[in-house]
Scaffold this motif. Structure first.
Motif, PDB file in Angstrom:
ATOM      1  N   UNK A   1       0.904  -1.324   0.228  1.00 11.18           N
ATOM      2  CA  UNK A   1       0.011   0.164  -0.043  1.00 11.18           C
ATOM      3  C   UNK A   1       0.959   1.373   0.095  1.00 11.18           C
ATOM      4  N   UNK A   2       1.785   1.388   0.687  1.00  7.84           N
ATOM      5  CA  UNK A   2       2.893   2.387   0.586  1.00  7.84           C
ATOM      6  C   UNK A   2       3.549   2.609  -0.657  1.00  7.84           C
ATOM      7  N   UNK A   3       3.873   1.355  -1.266  1.00  4.33           N
ATOM      8  CA  UNK A   3       4.507   1.647  -2.464  1.00  4.33           C
ATOM      9  C   UNK A   3       3.410   2.152  -3.638  1.00  4.33           C
ATOM     10  N   UNK A   4       2.251   1.799  -3.455  1.00  3.26           N
ATOM     11  CA  UNK A   4       1.271   2.202  -4.628  1.00  3.26           C
ATOM     12  C   UNK A   4       0.588   3.744  -4.070  1.00  3.26           C
ATOM     13  N   UNK A   5       0.587   4.213  -2.795  1.00  5.57           N
ATOM     14  CA  UNK A   5       0.207   5.335  -2.452  1.00  5.57           C
ATOM     15  C   UNK A   5       0.970   6.640  -2.848  1.00  5.57           C
ATOM     16  N   UNK A   6       2.622   6.137  -2.411  1.00  4.07           N
ATOM     17  CA  UNK A   6       3.616   7.145  -2.654  1.00  4.07           C
ATOM     18  C   UNK A   6       4.359   7.030  -4.138  1.00  4.07           C
ATOM     19  N   UNK A   7       4.094   6.025  -4.984  1.00  8.84           N
ATOM     20  CA  UNK A   7       4.362   5.666  -5.934  1.00  8.84           C
ATOM     21  C   UNK A   7       6.071   5.443  -6.033  1.00  8.84           C
ATOM     22  N   UNK A   8       6.536   4.662  -5.207  1.00  9.05           N
ATOM     23  CA  UNK A   8       8.176   4.754  -4.913  1.00  9.05           C
ATOM     24  C   UNK A   8       8.409   3.566  -6.208  1.00  9.05           C
ATOM     25  N   UNK A   9       9.716   3.775  -6.564  1.00  6.27           N
ATOM     26  CA  UNK A   9      10.106   2.879  -7.718  1.00  6.27           C
ATOM     27  C   UNK A   9      11.447   2.154  -6.977  1.00  6.27           C
ATOM     28  N   UNK A  10      11.386   0.626  -7.331  1.00  5.97           N
ATOM     29  CA  UNK A  10      12.525  -0.135  -7.011  1.00  5.97           C
ATOM     30  C   UNK A  10      13.055  -0.489  -8.367  1.00  5.97           C
ATOM     31  N   UNK A  11      14.435  -0.175  -8.698  1.00  6.94           N
ATOM     32  CA  UNK A  11      15.092  -0.424  -9.795  1.00  6.94           C
ATOM     33  C   UNK A  11      16.046  -1.663  -9.585  1.00  6.94           C
ATOM     34  N   UNK A  12      15.140  -2.897  -9.583  1.00  4.75           N
ATOM     35  CA  UNK A  12      15.663  -4.335  -9.303  1.00  4.75           C
ATOM     36  C   UNK A  12      15.732  -5.084 -10.598  1.00  4.75           C
ATOM     37  N   UNK A  13      14.955  -4.627 -11.698  1.00  6.53           N
ATOM     38  CA  UNK A  13      15.067  -5.441 -12.872  1.00  6.53           C
ATOM     39  C   UNK A  13      13.980  -6.599 -13.261  1.00  6.53           C
ATOM     40  N   UNK A  14      14.289  -7.306 -14.278  1.00  9.41           N
ATOM     41  CA  UNK A  14      13.550  -8.165 -14.611  1.00  9.41           C
ATOM     42  C   UNK A  14      13.436  -9.418 -13.660  1.00  9.41           C
ATOM     43  N   UNK A  15      14.742  -9.867 -13.181  1.00 13.07           N
ATOM     44  CA  UNK A  15      14.530 -11.020 -12.226  1.00 13.07           C
ATOM     45  C   UNK A  15      13.787 -10.872 -11.162  1.00 13.07           C
ATOM     46  N   UNK A  16      13.813  -9.689 -10.480  1.00 14.72           N
ATOM     47  CA  UNK A  16      12.771  -9.374  -9.299  1.00 14.72           C
ATOM     48  C   UNK A  16      11.313  -9.460  -9.952  1.00 14.72           C
ATOM     49  N   UNK A  17      11.126  -8.872 -10.824  1.00 11.34           N
ATOM     50  CA  UNK A  17       9.809  -8.952 -11.553  1.00 11.34           C
ATOM     51  C   UNK A  17       9.055 -10.199 -11.781  1.00 11.34           C
ATOM     52  N   UNK A  18      10.074 -11.233 -12.261  1.00 10.48           N
ATOM     53  CA  UNK A  18       9.639 -12.562 -12.245  1.00 10.48           C
ATOM     54  C   UNK A  18       9.550 -13.166 -10.997  1.00 10.48           C
ATOM     55  N   UNK A  19      10.429 -12.838 -10.145  1.00 12.85           N
ATOM     56  CA  UNK A  19       9.976 -13.471  -8.639  1.00 12.85           C
ATOM     57  C   UNK A  19       8.687 -13.038  -7.932  1.00 12.85           C
ATOM     58  N   UNK A  20       8.662 -11.598  -8.378  1.00 14.47           N
ATOM     59  CA  UNK A  20       7.401 -11.017  -7.692  1.00 14.47           C
ATOM     60  C   UNK A  20       6.113 -11.528  -8.061  1.00 14.47           C
ATOM     61  N   UNK A  21       6.244 -11.804  -9.845  1.00 18.75           N
ATOM     62  CA  UNK A  21       5.180 -12.346 -10.528  1.00 18.75           C
ATOM     63  C   UNK A  21       4.867 -13.753  -9.745  1.00 18.75           C
ATOM     64  N   UNK A  22       5.895 -14.705  -9.557  1.00 14.82           N
ATOM     65  CA  UNK A  22       5.497 -15.990  -9.208  1.00 14.82           C
ATOM     66  C   UNK A  22       5.006 -15.915  -7.693  1.00 14.82           C
ATOM     67  N   UNK A  23       5.442 -15.168  -6.800  1.00  9.70           N
ATOM     68  CA  UNK A  23       4.900 -15.061  -5.382  1.00  9.70           C
ATOM     69  C   UNK A  23       3.399 -14.411  -5.278  1.00  9.70           C
ATOM     70  N   UNK A  24       3.229 -13.513  -6.255  1.00  4.87           N
ATOM     71  CA  UNK A  24       1.753 -12.966  -6.600  1.00  4.87           C
ATOM     72  C   UNK A  24       0.851 -13.957  -6.997  1.00  4.87           C
ATOM     73  N   UNK A  25       0.961 -15.047  -7.702  1.00  4.58           N
ATOM     74  CA  UNK A  25       0.441 -15.694  -8.518  1.00  4.58           C
ATOM     75  C   UNK A  25       0.045 -16.884  -7.293  1.00  4.58           C
ATOM     76  N   UNK A  26       1.111 -17.222  -6.433  1.00  2.61           N
ATOM     77  CA  UNK A  26       0.876 -18.074  -5.367  1.00  2.61           C
ATOM     78  C   UNK A  26      -0.154 -17.558  -4.558  1.00  2.61           C
ATOM     79  N   UNK A  27       0.132 -16.354  -3.883  1.00  2.00           N
ATOM     80  CA  UNK A  27      -0.702 -15.665  -3.153  1.00  2.00           C
ATOM     81  C   UNK A  27      -2.319 -15.497  -3.539  1.00  2.00           C
ATOM     82  N   UNK A  28      -2.514 -15.248  -5.110  1.00  4.48           N
ATOM     83  CA  UNK A  28      -3.848 -15.039  -5.362  1.00  4.48           C
ATOM     84  C   UNK A  28      -4.288 -16.501  -5.466  1.00  4.48           C
ATOM     85  N   UNK A  29      -3.696 -17.369  -6.070  1.00  2.00           N
ATOM     86  CA  UNK A  29      -4.316 -18.693  -6.038  1.00  2.00           C
ATOM     87  C   UNK A  29      -4.769 -19.166  -4.433  1.00  2.00           C
TER      88      UNK A  29
END
Length: 95
Positions: free
Chosen positions: A16-44
Motif C-alpha cells: 500500500x505504501x508503494x502504491x500510494x507514494x509511487x515509490x520505484x524499485x530499480x531491481x530489474x526483470x529477475x525481481x519482477x519474475x520473482x514477484x510475479x511467481x509469489x503474487x500468483x501463489x498468493x492469489x491462488x
C-alpha cells in the motif's frame, strides 16, 4: 503461523505504501519474475479460500434446517454482488 500472519500484514502495508507514494524499485526483470511467481501463489491461495467459503454455505443451510427462503437468500447475494460491481464500474474506480 504467527510468522505467516506477520509477513502477510507486512506485505500488505508495504504494498500500500508503494502504491500510494509511487515509490520505484530499480531491481530489474529477475525481481519482477520473482514477484510475479509469489503474487500468483498468493492469489491462488485466496481463490482456494474463497472456494472453500462457497462450499460452506450449503452445508450450513442443511445443518441449520434453513429451507424456506434459501433460494431468495442466494438471489439476494447475487443481486448485491451485481449492484456492487455496477456501482464500482460506473464510478470509474478501476485501478
Amino acid at each position: 503461523i504467527l510468522l505467516y500472519e506477520d509477513l502477510a500484514l507486512l506485505g500488505t502495508v508495504t504494498g500500500n505504501l508503494f502504491y500510494l507514494f509511487q515509490w520505484k524499485l530499480p531491481l530489474g526483470s529477475p525481481f519482477l519474475m520473482l514477484y510475479g511467481i509469489f503474487s500468483g501463489i498468493f492469489l491462488g491461495g485466496w481463490i482456494m479460500a474463497l472456494a472453500e467459503m462457497a462450499d460452506i454455505f450449503p452445508i450450513f443451510a442443511r445443518r441449520s434446517r434453513f429451507q424456506r427462503g434459501l433460494s431468495f437468500t442466494i438471489l439476494c447475494i447475487a443481486a448485491g454482488k451485481t449492484v456492487g460491481a455496477l456501482i464500482y464500474y460506473y464510478n470509474g474506480w478501476l485501478p
